[in-house]
Design a protein around this motif. Sequence first.
Motif, PDB file in Angstrom:
ATOM      1  N   TRP A 111      -3.958  10.058   0.753  1.00 48.63           N
ATOM      2  CA  TRP A 111      -4.407   9.097  -0.239  1.00 48.63           C
ATOM      3  C   TRP A 111      -3.503   7.865  -0.225  1.00 48.63           C
ATOM      4  O   TRP A 111      -2.394   7.880   0.298  1.00 48.63           O
ATOM      5  CB  TRP A 111      -4.418   9.712  -1.644  1.00 48.63           C
ATOM      6  CG  TRP A 111      -3.058  10.127  -2.153  1.00 48.63           C
ATOM      7  CD1 TRP A 111      -2.430  11.318  -1.948  1.00 48.63           C
ATOM      8  CD2 TRP A 111      -2.161   9.343  -2.951  1.00 48.63           C
ATOM      9  NE1 TRP A 111      -1.198  11.337  -2.560  1.00 48.63           N
ATOM     10  CE2 TRP A 111      -1.009  10.136  -3.191  1.00 48.63           C
ATOM     11  CE3 TRP A 111      -2.212   8.064  -3.500  1.00 48.63           C
ATOM     12  CZ2 TRP A 111       0.067   9.686  -3.951  1.00 48.63           C
ATOM     13  CZ3 TRP A 111      -1.136   7.601  -4.257  1.00 48.63           C
ATOM     14  CH2 TRP A 111      -0.023   8.418  -4.477  1.00 48.63           C
ATOM     15  N   SER A 112      -4.011   6.783  -0.812  1.00 45.06           N
ATOM     16  CA  SER A 112      -3.229   5.547  -0.900  1.00 45.06           C
ATOM     17  C   SER A 112      -3.689   4.759  -2.115  1.00 45.06           C
ATOM     18  O   SER A 112      -4.779   4.985  -2.657  1.00 45.06           O
ATOM     19  CB  SER A 112      -3.390   4.706   0.370  1.00 45.06           C
ATOM     20  OG  SER A 112      -4.731   4.244   0.501  1.00 45.06           O
ATOM     21  N   THR A 114       8.564   2.457  -6.833  1.00 42.73           N
ATOM     22  CA  THR A 114       7.679   3.568  -6.463  1.00 42.73           C
ATOM     23  C   THR A 114       8.504   4.817  -6.241  1.00 42.73           C
ATOM     24  O   THR A 114       9.648   4.748  -5.775  1.00 42.73           O
ATOM     25  CB  THR A 114       6.889   3.242  -5.177  1.00 42.73           C
ATOM     26  OG1 THR A 114       7.809   3.099  -4.085  1.00 42.73           O
ATOM     27  CG2 THR A 114       6.101   1.944  -5.329  1.00 42.73           C
ATOM     28  N   TYR A 164      -2.936   0.577  -4.106  1.00 42.58           N
ATOM     29  CA  TYR A 164      -2.240  -0.707  -4.141  1.00 42.58           C
ATOM     30  C   TYR A 164      -1.252  -0.700  -5.316  1.00 42.58           C
ATOM     31  O   TYR A 164      -1.608  -0.314  -6.433  1.00 42.58           O
ATOM     32  CB  TYR A 164      -3.213  -1.856  -4.342  1.00 42.58           C
ATOM     33  CG  TYR A 164      -3.990  -2.267  -3.106  1.00 42.58           C
ATOM     34  CD1 TYR A 164      -4.104  -1.428  -2.000  1.00 42.58           C
ATOM     35  CD2 TYR A 164      -4.640  -3.508  -3.047  1.00 42.58           C
ATOM     36  CE1 TYR A 164      -4.811  -1.798  -0.880  1.00 42.58           C
ATOM     37  CE2 TYR A 164      -5.355  -3.895  -1.925  1.00 42.58           C
ATOM     38  CZ  TYR A 164      -5.443  -3.042  -0.849  1.00 42.58           C
ATOM     39  OH  TYR A 164      -6.151  -3.411   0.261  1.00 42.58           O
ATOM     40  N   VAL A 191       0.869  -1.185   0.000  1.00 40.82           N
ATOM     41  CA  VAL A 191       0.000   0.000   0.000  1.00 40.82           C
ATOM     42  C   VAL A 191       0.902   1.229   0.000  1.00 40.82           C
ATOM     43  O   VAL A 191       1.612   1.482   0.976  1.00 40.82           O
ATOM     44  CB  VAL A 191      -0.942   0.011   1.217  1.00 40.82           C
ATOM     45  CG1 VAL A 191      -1.791   1.279   1.195  1.00 40.82           C
ATOM     46  CG2 VAL A 191      -1.822  -1.224   1.226  1.00 40.82           C
ATOM     47  N   TYR A 192       0.890   1.960  -1.093  1.00 36.60           N
ATOM     48  CA  TYR A 192       1.666   3.195  -1.177  1.00 36.60           C
ATOM     49  C   TYR A 192       0.803   4.326  -0.632  1.00 36.60           C
ATOM     50  O   TYR A 192      -0.353   4.494  -1.048  1.00 36.60           O
ATOM     51  CB  TYR A 192       2.064   3.488  -2.623  1.00 36.60           C
ATOM     52  CG  TYR A 192       2.894   4.749  -2.769  1.00 36.60           C
ATOM     53  CD1 TYR A 192       4.280   4.688  -2.731  1.00 36.60           C
ATOM     54  CD2 TYR A 192       2.285   5.997  -2.935  1.00 36.60           C
ATOM     55  CE1 TYR A 192       5.051   5.841  -2.863  1.00 36.60           C
ATOM     56  CE2 TYR A 192       3.041   7.149  -3.051  1.00 36.60           C
ATOM     57  CZ  TYR A 192       4.420   7.062  -3.017  1.00 36.60           C
ATOM     58  OH  TYR A 192       5.180   8.206  -3.135  1.00 36.60           O
ATOM     59  N   GLU A 193       1.360   5.100   0.279  1.00 32.93           N
ATOM     60  CA  GLU A 193       0.596   6.164   0.915  1.00 32.93           C
ATOM     61  C   GLU A 193       1.193   7.530   0.595  1.00 32.93           C
ATOM     62  O   GLU A 193       2.385   7.762   0.775  1.00 32.93           O
ATOM     63  CB  GLU A 193       0.555   5.964   2.429  1.00 32.93           C
ATOM     64  CG  GLU A 193      -0.198   4.708   2.846  1.00 32.93           C
ATOM     65  CD  GLU A 193      -0.340   4.602   4.356  1.00 32.93           C
ATOM     66  OE1 GLU A 193       0.330   5.376   5.054  1.00 32.93           O
ATOM     67  OE2 GLU A 193      -1.124   3.751   4.822  1.00 32.93           O
TER      68      GLU A 193
END
Length: 325
Positions: free
Chosen positions: A85-86, A95, A88, A79-81
């Motif tokens: 916001w986030s 990233t 998958y 999960v990139y945050e």
Amino acid sequence: MWERLRDLSGGAKAGIVGGVVLLAAAGVGLGIWQPWRQPEDVDHPGTVQQEPQEPVEPVKKPEKGPTLRVEGEEIPCVVYEGAGWSIYVPEDWTTEQVGENGGRFSSGDGAQMTVAFENGGYDGSFINFSAAGTGRSLLFYRGQGEGSPVVEGSTPGAKWDQYRKLLIEMARTLTVGTEKPFAESYVIPEEPDWQRADGMTVLFLDKDGYVVDEETQTAIEKYMLSWPEEDRLIYTGQYRINALDWASSYTGLHEDGYVDVFRADVQYRVHDGAAPEGMTLVDGWANMDGNVYLAVFHDGGSISGTKSVTTKLENGWIGFAGEVA
């Protein structure tokens, strides 16, 4: 004692003997069922003293991270945050942060997804599928003024079929605050059924075909009539269409359901000796900045209208949506 026993009656003797037997039996019972009454220093052969053991904790299985299910395959993700916001992202993708609050995610073999937040441009929501050279791009947009979320997935043309569904599922996981703006985006645009035949560009619908050329020519001529007088003196009024191709398609932009956009690459004839400033001339034909686009509105079966735009696409397909919606 024994002398006295002889003198006792038989009943009395029986009572004494019975008492002795009971006492012996009681002793035997105490020896078996009450070992704590045994002397503490008595060793019992064959008895092994065991050290007290620590309780063994059950082995914990590693927690399973989030996954995306694509065509029956479970794809492990992280999960990139960002700030508020986030999304998958497959765990083997790279990233990186882009700008103040955006992100770019790459597969390593050409697939890529970006997340950004635009300010204005168009107030509605749509999904756009477009062709840029040999590449393909799918753009999700929700217009809500400042901070409108935009998710765009792209690949080289040869990789599109491989990554298309994964990019869609990734976009649907975008979470902004507590909302998932693209979770319910079920109608995904695709390249329409079109082709060039006998010198014409034809869009095929459910039952018949629509020839794009005539409306495009009308749009070009309308554009030329809008030129200022000084420009008209440079050009002869002749034009030619080098190519008329499909450029992009929208869903969600129009009530009819679909908007297919065609792009005309046009050249304009100049008078002999004329040299329009900033123009590239090839055998007396000028290539102007920008192209003429024709947006065709339909429901999959019948055309409801068209709209032409001449633009350089400075604001991309989001800006274009604002011009034709």
